[in-house]
Design a protein around this motif. Structure first.
Motif, PDB file in Angstrom:
ATOM      1  N   ALA A 159       0.890  -1.168   0.000  1.00  0.00           N
ATOM      2  CA  ALA A 159       0.000   0.000   0.000  1.00  0.00           C
ATOM      3  C   ALA A 159       0.926   1.215   0.000  1.00  0.00           C
ATOM      4  O   ALA A 159       1.908   1.233   0.735  1.00  0.00           O
ATOM      5  CB  ALA A 159      -0.861  -0.019   1.253  1.00  0.00           C
ATOM      6  N   ALA A 160       0.607   2.210  -0.829  1.00  0.00           N
ATOM      7  CA  ALA A 160       1.502   3.363  -0.930  1.00  0.00           C
ATOM      8  C   ALA A 160       0.706   4.644  -1.121  1.00  0.00           C
ATOM      9  O   ALA A 160      -0.424   4.626  -1.615  1.00  0.00           O
ATOM     10  CB  ALA A 160       2.473   3.166  -2.105  1.00  0.00           C
ATOM     11  N   GLY A 161       1.321   5.757  -0.729  1.00  0.00           N
ATOM     12  CA  GLY A 161       0.709   7.062  -0.944  1.00  0.00           C
ATOM     13  C   GLY A 161       1.203   7.642  -2.263  1.00  0.00           C
ATOM     14  O   GLY A 161       2.356   7.432  -2.648  1.00  0.00           O
ATOM     15  N   VAL A 180      10.620   4.921   2.544  1.00  0.00           N
ATOM     16  CA  VAL A 180      11.098   5.735   3.675  1.00  0.00           C
ATOM     17  C   VAL A 180      10.971   4.860   4.924  1.00  0.00           C
ATOM     18  O   VAL A 180      10.329   3.817   4.893  1.00  0.00           O
ATOM     19  CB  VAL A 180      10.269   7.033   3.828  1.00  0.00           C
ATOM     20  CG1 VAL A 180      10.477   7.951   2.637  1.00  0.00           C
ATOM     21  CG2 VAL A 180       8.781   6.724   3.996  1.00  0.00           C
ATOM     22  N   PHE A 195       3.874   9.283   8.640  1.00  0.00           N
ATOM     23  CA  PHE A 195       3.671   9.659   7.239  1.00  0.00           C
ATOM     24  C   PHE A 195       4.467  10.939   6.969  1.00  0.00           C
ATOM     25  O   PHE A 195       5.019  11.551   7.888  1.00  0.00           O
ATOM     26  CB  PHE A 195       2.175   9.846   6.960  1.00  0.00           C
ATOM     27  CG  PHE A 195       1.394   8.556   7.098  1.00  0.00           C
ATOM     28  CD1 PHE A 195       1.557   7.533   6.167  1.00  0.00           C
ATOM     29  CD2 PHE A 195       0.517   8.351   8.159  1.00  0.00           C
ATOM     30  CE1 PHE A 195       0.855   6.328   6.292  1.00  0.00           C
ATOM     31  CE2 PHE A 195      -0.183   7.155   8.288  1.00  0.00           C
ATOM     32  CZ  PHE A 195      -0.011   6.140   7.356  1.00  0.00           C
ATOM     33  N   GLU A 196       4.476  11.391   5.706  1.00  0.00           N
ATOM     34  CA  GLU A 196       5.373  12.474   5.301  1.00  0.00           C
ATOM     35  C   GLU A 196       4.894  13.848   5.780  1.00  0.00           C
ATOM     36  O   GLU A 196       3.698  14.137   5.778  1.00  0.00           O
ATOM     37  CB  GLU A 196       5.484  12.517   3.760  1.00  0.00           C
ATOM     38  CG  GLU A 196       6.230  11.365   3.157  1.00  0.00           C
ATOM     39  CD  GLU A 196       5.604  10.008   3.433  1.00  0.00           C
ATOM     40  OE1 GLU A 196       4.382   9.865   3.251  1.00  0.00           O
ATOM     41  OE2 GLU A 196       6.346   9.101   3.853  1.00  0.00           O
ATOM     42  N   GLY A 205       6.135   4.546   0.365  1.00  0.00           N
ATOM     43  CA  GLY A 205       5.716   3.587   1.393  1.00  0.00           C
ATOM     44  C   GLY A 205       6.882   3.268   2.315  1.00  0.00           C
ATOM     45  O   GLY A 205       7.948   3.897   2.227  1.00  0.00           O
ATOM     46  N   ASN A 260      -3.791   6.390  -0.819  1.00  0.00           N
ATOM     47  CA  ASN A 260      -4.031   7.776  -0.354  1.00  0.00           C
ATOM     48  C   ASN A 260      -3.161   8.723  -1.169  1.00  0.00           C
ATOM     49  O   ASN A 260      -2.150   8.310  -1.742  1.00  0.00           O
ATOM     50  CB  ASN A 260      -3.666   7.909   1.133  1.00  0.00           C
ATOM     51  CG  ASN A 260      -2.233   7.496   1.413  1.00  0.00           C
ATOM     52  OD1 ASN A 260      -1.887   6.311   1.364  1.00  0.00           O
ATOM     53  ND2 ASN A 260      -1.392   8.465   1.687  1.00  0.00           N
ATOM     54  N   VAL A 284      -0.643  11.783  -0.975  1.00  0.00           N
ATOM     55  CA  VAL A 284       0.202  12.409   0.035  1.00  0.00           C
ATOM     56  C   VAL A 284       0.017  13.926  -0.060  1.00  0.00           C
ATOM     57  O   VAL A 284       0.094  14.500  -1.159  1.00  0.00           O
ATOM     58  CB  VAL A 284       1.687  12.021  -0.184  1.00  0.00           C
ATOM     59  CG1 VAL A 284       2.578  12.717   0.837  1.00  0.00           C
ATOM     60  CG2 VAL A 284       1.849  10.507  -0.085  1.00  0.00           C
ATOM     61  N   ILE A 307      -6.211   3.544   4.746  1.00  0.00           N
ATOM     62  CA  ILE A 307      -5.341   2.773   3.843  1.00  0.00           C
ATOM     63  C   ILE A 307      -5.857   1.337   3.737  1.00  0.00           C
ATOM     64  O   ILE A 307      -5.977   0.770   2.644  1.00  0.00           O
ATOM     65  CB  ILE A 307      -3.881   2.854   4.358  1.00  0.00           C
ATOM     66  CG1 ILE A 307      -3.329   4.251   4.053  1.00  0.00           C
ATOM     67  CG2 ILE A 307      -2.994   1.749   3.775  1.00  0.00           C
ATOM     68  CD1 ILE A 307      -2.028   4.595   4.717  1.00  0.00           C
TER      69      ILE A 307
HETATM   70  N1  GUN Z   1       5.293   6.636   3.933  1.00  0.00           N
HETATM   71  C1  GUN Z   1       4.066   6.337   3.522  1.00  0.00           C
HETATM   72  N2  GUN Z   1       3.661   5.063   3.529  1.00  0.00           N
HETATM   73  C2  GUN Z   1       2.406   4.808   3.107  1.00  0.00           C
HETATM   74  N3  GUN Z   1       1.768   3.646   2.991  1.00  0.00           N
HETATM   75  C3  GUN Z   1       0.534   3.897   2.505  1.00  0.00           C
HETATM   76  N4  GUN Z   1       0.364   5.212   2.309  1.00  0.00           N
HETATM   77  C4  GUN Z   1       1.534   5.789   2.676  1.00  0.00           C
HETATM   78  C5  GUN Z   1       1.989   7.147   2.682  1.00  0.00           C
HETATM   79  O1  GUN Z   1       1.276   8.091   2.317  1.00  0.00           O
HETATM   80  N5  GUN Z   1       3.263   7.358   3.111  1.00  0.00           N
END
Ligand code: GUN
Ligand code: R1P
Length: 291
Positions: free
Chosen positions: A118-120, A197, A202-203, A220, A245, A247, A262
């Motif tokens: 899962a990633a932003g 990261v 989160f950022e 992510g 999501n 960012v 998420i």
């Molecule tokens: N660092 C980071 N990890 C995530 N994993 C899912 N969404 C995010 C995000 O917005 N930032």
């Protein structure tokens, strides 16, 4: 991180011997499921599953949405092993423990690693629910010296100085895109750069802007260490990020990111992801290592 935390060949082999004594499955493909994406494992036929807490050497999953089981079984006749839950450094695991399962997979005979996360989104054009085929990654912890290959090199796995270009297999990326076309879902399929990261936060907005300037498409807290170790020991790698999501990059934007949302987005897209991964596995030539 100290090299004393490094894991010996014997330790990997102990897990392998234990697993091979418990199951007759001999997988050629391993899948690491990202946050909320573990349902794929439930679709395996002739399943045999093992709790991480029972497998010698395996750490424990502590993150919601990561069940903590290794599931063996068949996807349309192809033998696979599936991690229902992965390990992250922010949980307190050493970088060697985070990647421990990948070398176990190698010794089990796995040739192809499929990773999901899962990633932003950092890219402006991406939307929540998009699926990003990973073309390349930026490994921030790695660039800062936090690398699972630190310490004496185990030549049985791979070389001291492995290349990291072209790690995400081109043929598998093309195959995935062709399958998406056939599935009629290309409107929400992207290809881009994943950035790892450390997390668990989160950022900040300034960090998000920095990542944007660096050419990052999605961010992510996982994946890069596992991919690095898999590539080091000669596995073919394919990766997918589910964009859960956007960012926040503007000081005018009051939205915040949270893990619950998420997981909800992951759930929403998990069926499509399952179908895509199943089709990829069906259509790739497993023994000849060709897409
Ligand atoms: N660092 C980071 N990890 C995530 N994993 C899912 N969404 C995010 C995000 O917005 N930032
Ligand atoms: O990368 P996966 O394991 O999918 O999980 C992602 O989701 C969690 C944050 O919600 C972080 O662990 C991030 O890395």
């Amino acid at each position: 991180m100290h090299c004393k935390d490094q894991i010996s060949h014997k330790d990997y082999q102990r897990s392998v011997d234990w697993l091979q004594s418990k199951t007759q499955h001999r997988p050629k493909v391993a899948i690491i499921c990202g946050s909320g994406l573990g349902m794929l494992a439930d679709t395996l036929q002739c399943q045999e599953s093992f709790k991480y807490s029972d497998i010698p050497g395996f750490p424990q999953s502590t993150v919601q949405g990561h069940i903590g089981r290794l599931v063996f079984g068949e996807l349309k006749g192809k033998t696979c092993v599936c991690m229902q839950g992965r390990f992250h450094m922010y949980e307190g695991h050493s970088i060697y423990k985070v990647t421990f399962p990948v070398r176990v997979f190698k010794l089990l005979g796995v040739e192809t690693l499929i990773v999901t996360n899962a990633a932003g989104s950092i890219a402006e054009s991406y939307h929540c629910g998009d699926v990003m085929i990973i073309r390349d990654h930026i490994n921030f912890p790695g660039l800062a010296g936090l690398n699972p290959l630190n310490g004496p090199n185990d030549d049985k796995f791979g070389p001291r100085f492995p290349p990291m270009s072209g790690v995400y297999d081109k043929d598998l990326r093309k195959l995935a895109f062709d399958i998406c076309k056939r599935m009629g879902v290309t409107q929400f399929v992207q290809e881009g750069v994943y950035c790892m990261v450390g997390g668990p936060n989160f950022e900040s907005i300034a960090e998000a802007r920095l990542l944007h300037k660096l050419g990052v498409d999605a961010v992510g807290m996982s994946t890069a260490p596992e991919v690095l170790v898999a590539s080091h020991c000669g596995m073919r790698v394919f990766g997918l990020s589910l964009i859960t999501n956007k960012v926040v990059k503007s000081y005018e934007d009051s939205e915040t990111t949270n893990h619950e949302t998420i997981l909800e987005v992951s759930k929403m897209r998990s069926e499509m992801l399952q179908k895509l991964i199943t089709e990829i596995i069906i259509h790739m030539d497993i023994n000849n290592n060709q897409a």
